[in-house]
Design an enzyme around this catalytic site. Structure first.
Site, mmCIF file in Angstrom:
data_model
loop_
_atom_site.group_PDB
_atom_site.id
_atom_site.type_symbol
_atom_site.label_atom_id
_atom_site.label_comp_id
_atom_site.label_asym_id
_atom_site.label_seq_id
_atom_site.Cartn_x
_atom_site.Cartn_y
_atom_site.Cartn_z
ATOM 1 N N GLY A 13 -138.039 -4.812 -10.992
ATOM 2 C CA GLY A 13 -137.444 -3.831 -10.074
ATOM 3 C C GLY A 13 -136.437 -2.934 -10.767
ATOM 4 N N ALA A 16 -138.793 1.545 -13.667
ATOM 5 C CA ALA A 16 -140.266 1.565 -13.696
ATOM 6 C C ALA A 16 -140.844 0.895 -12.448
ATOM 7 C CB ALA A 16 -140.775 0.871 -14.954
ATOM 8 N N SER A 43 -135.773 -10.096 -10.378
ATOM 9 C CA SER A 43 -134.782 -11.156 -10.507
ATOM 10 C C SER A 43 -133.424 -10.573 -10.855
ATOM 11 C CB SER A 43 -135.221 -12.122 -11.612
ATOM 12 O OG SER A 43 -134.127 -12.904 -12.000
ATOM 13 N N ILE A 49 -132.259 -2.592 -17.222
ATOM 14 C CA ILE A 49 -131.641 -1.952 -18.384
ATOM 15 C C ILE A 49 -130.691 -0.843 -17.923
ATOM 16 C CG2 ILE A 49 -133.386 -0.195 -18.924
ATOM 17 C CD1 ILE A 49 -132.940 -1.921 -21.800
ATOM 18 N N VAL A 51 -130.080 2.315 -18.095
ATOM 19 C CA VAL A 51 -129.409 3.403 -18.801
ATOM 20 C C VAL A 51 -130.192 4.715 -18.796
ATOM 21 C CG1 VAL A 51 -127.837 2.202 -20.360
ATOM 22 C CG2 VAL A 51 -130.260 2.332 -20.924
ATOM 23 N N LYS A 82 -130.154 19.651 -15.402
ATOM 24 C CA LYS A 82 -130.292 19.621 -16.869
ATOM 25 C C LYS A 82 -131.196 20.766 -17.321
ATOM 26 C CE LYS A 82 -132.310 16.903 -20.580
ATOM 27 N NZ LYS A 82 -133.051 15.704 -20.981
ATOM 28 N N THR A 349 -137.775 10.799 -22.718
ATOM 29 C CA THR A 349 -139.212 10.767 -22.445
ATOM 30 C C THR A 349 -139.684 9.521 -21.697
ATOM 31 O OG1 THR A 349 -139.358 10.013 -24.730
ATOM 32 C CG2 THR A 349 -140.013 12.279 -24.287
ATOM 33 N N GLY A 440 -147.892 17.020 -23.162
ATOM 34 C CA GLY A 440 -146.587 16.736 -23.780
ATOM 35 C C GLY A 440 -145.739 17.991 -23.927
HETATM 36 C C1 FAD Z 1 -130.369 3.004 -24.881
HETATM 37 C C2 FAD Z 1 -131.372 3.519 -23.929
HETATM 38 C C3 FAD Z 1 -131.181 4.778 -23.335
HETATM 39 C C4 FAD Z 1 -132.158 5.296 -22.478
HETATM 40 N N1 FAD Z 1 -131.993 6.558 -21.947
HETATM 41 C C5 FAD Z 1 -133.023 7.110 -21.255
HETATM 42 C C6 FAD Z 1 -132.945 8.437 -20.751
HETATM 43 O O1 FAD Z 1 -131.928 9.131 -20.874
HETATM 44 N N2 FAD Z 1 -134.015 8.938 -20.100
HETATM 45 C C7 FAD Z 1 -135.164 8.226 -19.915
HETATM 46 O O2 FAD Z 1 -136.142 8.759 -19.382
HETATM 47 N N3 FAD Z 1 -135.223 6.949 -20.311
HETATM 48 C C8 FAD Z 1 -134.204 6.376 -20.975
HETATM 49 N N4 FAD Z 1 -134.292 5.087 -21.393
HETATM 50 C C9 FAD Z 1 -135.429 4.283 -20.965
HETATM 51 C C10 FAD Z 1 -135.207 3.835 -19.521
HETATM 52 O O3 FAD Z 1 -133.975 3.164 -19.417
HETATM 53 C C11 FAD Z 1 -136.335 2.927 -19.087
HETATM 54 O O4 FAD Z 1 -137.565 3.551 -19.331
HETATM 55 C C12 FAD Z 1 -136.253 2.647 -17.622
HETATM 56 O O5 FAD Z 1 -134.999 2.162 -17.276
HETATM 57 C C13 FAD Z 1 -137.324 1.658 -17.210
HETATM 58 O O6 FAD Z 1 -137.001 0.349 -17.521
HETATM 59 P P1 FAD Z 1 -137.924 -0.774 -16.926
HETATM 60 O O7 FAD Z 1 -137.901 -0.677 -15.452
HETATM 61 O O8 FAD Z 1 -139.233 -0.711 -17.624
HETATM 62 O O9 FAD Z 1 -137.236 -2.138 -17.408
HETATM 63 P P2 FAD Z 1 -135.909 -2.877 -16.902
HETATM 64 O O10 FAD Z 1 -134.890 -1.947 -16.399
HETATM 65 O O11 FAD Z 1 -135.538 -3.802 -18.016
HETATM 66 O O12 FAD Z 1 -136.398 -3.742 -15.653
HETATM 67 C C14 FAD Z 1 -137.067 -4.961 -15.812
HETATM 68 C C15 FAD Z 1 -137.204 -5.637 -14.480
HETATM 69 O O13 FAD Z 1 -138.030 -6.791 -14.638
HETATM 70 C C16 FAD Z 1 -137.459 -7.888 -13.961
HETATM 71 N N5 FAD Z 1 -137.887 -9.117 -14.603
HETATM 72 C C17 FAD Z 1 -138.024 -9.362 -15.917
HETATM 73 N N6 FAD Z 1 -138.405 -10.645 -16.118
HETATM 74 C C18 FAD Z 1 -138.531 -11.213 -14.890
HETATM 75 C C19 FAD Z 1 -138.875 -12.512 -14.427
HETATM 76 N N7 FAD Z 1 -139.162 -13.499 -15.271
HETATM 77 N N8 FAD Z 1 -138.892 -12.722 -13.101
HETATM 78 C C20 FAD Z 1 -138.591 -11.739 -12.225
HETATM 79 N N9 FAD Z 1 -138.244 -10.493 -12.604
HETATM 80 C C21 FAD Z 1 -138.200 -10.243 -13.920
HETATM 81 C C22 FAD Z 1 -135.962 -7.649 -14.044
HETATM 82 O O14 FAD Z 1 -135.290 -8.338 -13.029
HETATM 83 C C23 FAD Z 1 -135.900 -6.139 -13.866
HETATM 84 O O15 FAD Z 1 -135.888 -5.860 -12.486
HETATM 85 C C24 FAD Z 1 -133.318 4.530 -22.198
HETATM 86 C C25 FAD Z 1 -133.460 3.261 -22.751
HETATM 87 C C26 FAD Z 1 -132.515 2.758 -23.615
HETATM 88 C C27 FAD Z 1 -132.715 1.404 -24.214
#
Ligand code: FAD
Length: 502
Positions: A13, A16, A43, A49, A51, A82, A349, A440
């Site tokens: 959650g 993504a 969870s 993450i 950010v 932006k 991106t 792109g």
């Molecule tokens: C330093 C940094 C800066 C960034 N800046 C940008 C930006 O400016 N612009 C941009 O487009 N993108 C940016 N990004 C990328 C962006 O943060 C991510 O693409 C976006 O937040 C998506 O993350 P996610 O949802 O894939 O993963 P996460 O935010 O890590 O979410 C993972 C989810 O999975 C769940 N989960 C994991 N394991 C389990 C389990 N065993 N049981 C139940 N739940 C579980 C967690 O609870 C959480 O809800 C950045 C990334 C980084 C590292």
């Protein structure tokens, strides 16, 4: 026999997960004859993450397809506008340029504006920077913002914009939307994954408290860990660290300063770069670096020394390996977000790649057989999207003239993908841009980056010579005046945001 998907389970959650849940719920959950359950498991113990706060203009199409109200979105996510990214100290220390979301004015006699500029620059020694003909760059320089007139665009409307927003608030906003459209949220820690003994398809995830959640299709949004796509299905990971050596980040919010800039700033440092993202209520900051070239402690000092307001928290440490999953759709599991790959946040991106993945999943939506041909097509498209993003980001590092640290010397001398080598050489010799991925970055982005980093093409399009030089001169003079006048009349970005947010 009806083989339609009746239950989709989204694992995770973060941004993504909720960016996937919202359109799936909108399109599928409440269908009168073919309803499909959309369940999201997350969870809070693991957290997100959180950010990703800067975006590309395509986020507007994503929000638009959901039918989100623009002003409500700006208010609830504390968003700002932006126009692009200001790059400082990238080509060399003291270098500054802008990568804007827009062109350098309209084409002239069907030839790109930068070609005419190159011709003028070869004839007139004191030709001002190309950036002066980029409406969004001039707006950014003056801290101004209004959206372009997209209905009847004039000479000065050749630009677009994205948003900066609070990632946590955006995820909450989409969560509300998804739940309202029929998605169900389950809180719990997944500890086990069940597979069909013959097909290997994932059949259910098991939570620590014993609950078992079955599904026909699973979307892995579990972040870097790739719980299903890697943990269960071992899709494999292509590591791009040799091209993109940064593997760490520190992120910290700070108090806002009065001037709300309509752009992200990226400043190159000894072993990486820092970002500055202005929001309504705070400024997001971070330092992306390679811990092979500097220490975490030194990186922390660089970050904190560069803040333009008081830090509002302790810096948060993040680690990553740049690269992508070899296959992001395997059997009945589709990885979206960080579980599918990560190419550094330098050009914002990641959220754009999430939009693409969710859009392609809907375009290639399977039945319960999940035909491998659909997976192959999805993987082909996403593979080339990730690779073109990789090349564009590698370009930022490779073209530097900096040699003031081991990190920059490594970047200057590193091997690069052949695809990027071709793009750089083509531009250097002829001013032409090879667009290898139509979805792109477009030509003006490559022009802004390569010229900003110091590559001036040796030649220009010979068709530019067919236009009378006086016409070209008049065009550049007129457009520059029009831009200057239009920008003078615009409100400041802060005032514009306040007007929208109410
Ligand atoms: C330093 C940094 C800066 C960034 N800046 C940008 C930006 O400016 N612009 C941009 O487009 N993108 C940016 N990004 C990328 C962006 O943060 C991510 O693409 C976006 O937040 C998506 O993350 P996610 O949802 O894939 O993963 P996460 O935010 O890590 O979410 C993972 C989810 O999975 C769940 N989960 C994991 N394991 C389990 C389990 N065993 N049981 C139940 N739940 C579980 C967690 O609870 C959480 O809800 C950045 C990334 C980084 C590292």
């Amino acid at each position: 026999m009806d083989k339609s998907i009746r239950k989709i389970v989204i694992v995770g959650g973060g941004t993504a997960g909720w960016m996937t849940a919202a359109p799936l719920a909108q399109r599928l959950a409440q269908h009168p004859t073919h309803p499909c359950e959309v369940i999201l498991v997350e969870s809070p113990e693991i957290g997100t993450i959180g950010v990703g706060e800067a975006t590309l203009p395509t986020i507007r199409f994503y929000n638009g397809a959901l039918g989100l109200d623009g002003a409500d979105f700006i208010r609830k996510t504390k968003a700002t506008f932006k126009l692009g990214i200001e790059f400082k100290d990238w080509g060399h220390v003291g270098n500054r340029f802008f990568h804007a979301f827009g062109d350098f004015g309209p084409p002239l006699a069907a030839t790109a504006p930068h070609m005419h500029w190159l011709r003028m620059a070869q004839q007139f020694e004191r030709m001002p920077d190309l950036e002066n003909w980029s409406m969004p760059s001039v707006m950014a320089r003056h801290g101004k913002f209004v959206p372009p007139n997209e209905e009847t665009p004039g000479m000065t409307d050749a630009y677009s914009y994205g948003f900066h927003f609070d990632a946590g608030l955006y995820a909450n906003y989409l969560r509300e939307y998804a739940v309202k459209h029929g998605a169900r949220r389950i809180e719990g820690m997944i500890v086990d994954v069940e597979q069909h003994p013959e097909s290997g398809f994932v059949t259910a995830v098991k939570l620590r408290d014993g609950r078992r959640i079955e599904g026909d299709l699973f979307v892995d949004c579990s972040g870097f860990r790739g719980l299903l796509i890697e943990g269960t299905l071992q899709a494999g990971y292509e590591d791009w660290s040799a091209y993109l050596p940064c593997n760490s980040a520190l992120a910290v919010p700070c108090a806002s300063v009065p001037e709300l800039t309509p752009y992200t700033r990226s400043t190159a440092k000894e072993a990486g770069w820092t970002w500055r993202i202005p929001l309504q209520h705070r400024t997001g900051n971070g330092h992306v670096y390679s811990n092979g070239f500097t220490s975490d402690e030194q990186a922390r000092r660089v970050l904190l020394d560069g803040l333009d307001g008081a830090a509002l928290d302790e810096p948060r440490q993040l680690r990553f390996v740049t690269g992508r999953r070899r296959k992001s759709w395997v059997k009945n599991v589709v990885a979206v977000g960080l579980s599918a790959g990560f190419v550094e946040p330098l050009e914002s991106t990641s959220i754009n790649l999430i939009e693409t993945a969710v859009g392609k999943l809907l375009e290639l939506f399977p039945d319960r057989d999940c035909r491998p041909e659909l997976a192959d097509e999805f993987n082909r498209i996403m593979g080339s999207r990730y690779e073109s993003v990789r090349d564009f980001i590698v370009l930022h590092y490779k073209l530097t003239e900096r040699d003031d640290s081991e990190f920059w010397r490594y970047c200057r001398n590193m091997a690069i993908p052949d695809s990027l080598r071709h793009q750089i050489e083509l531009f250097r010799e002829t001013g032409r841009v090879a667009i290898l991925d139509r979805a792109g970055f477009a030509e003006p982005s490559y022009v802004a980056m390569m010229m900003g980093l110091g590559v001036t093409p040796k030649r220009y399009d010979p068709l530019a010579d067919r236009v009378d030089i006086r016409v070209v001169h008049g065009h550049f003079a007129e457009l520059r005046d029009m831009i200057a006048q239009a920008v003078t009349r615009m409100p400041g970005h802060g005032a514009y945001v306040a007007g929208v947010a109410g």
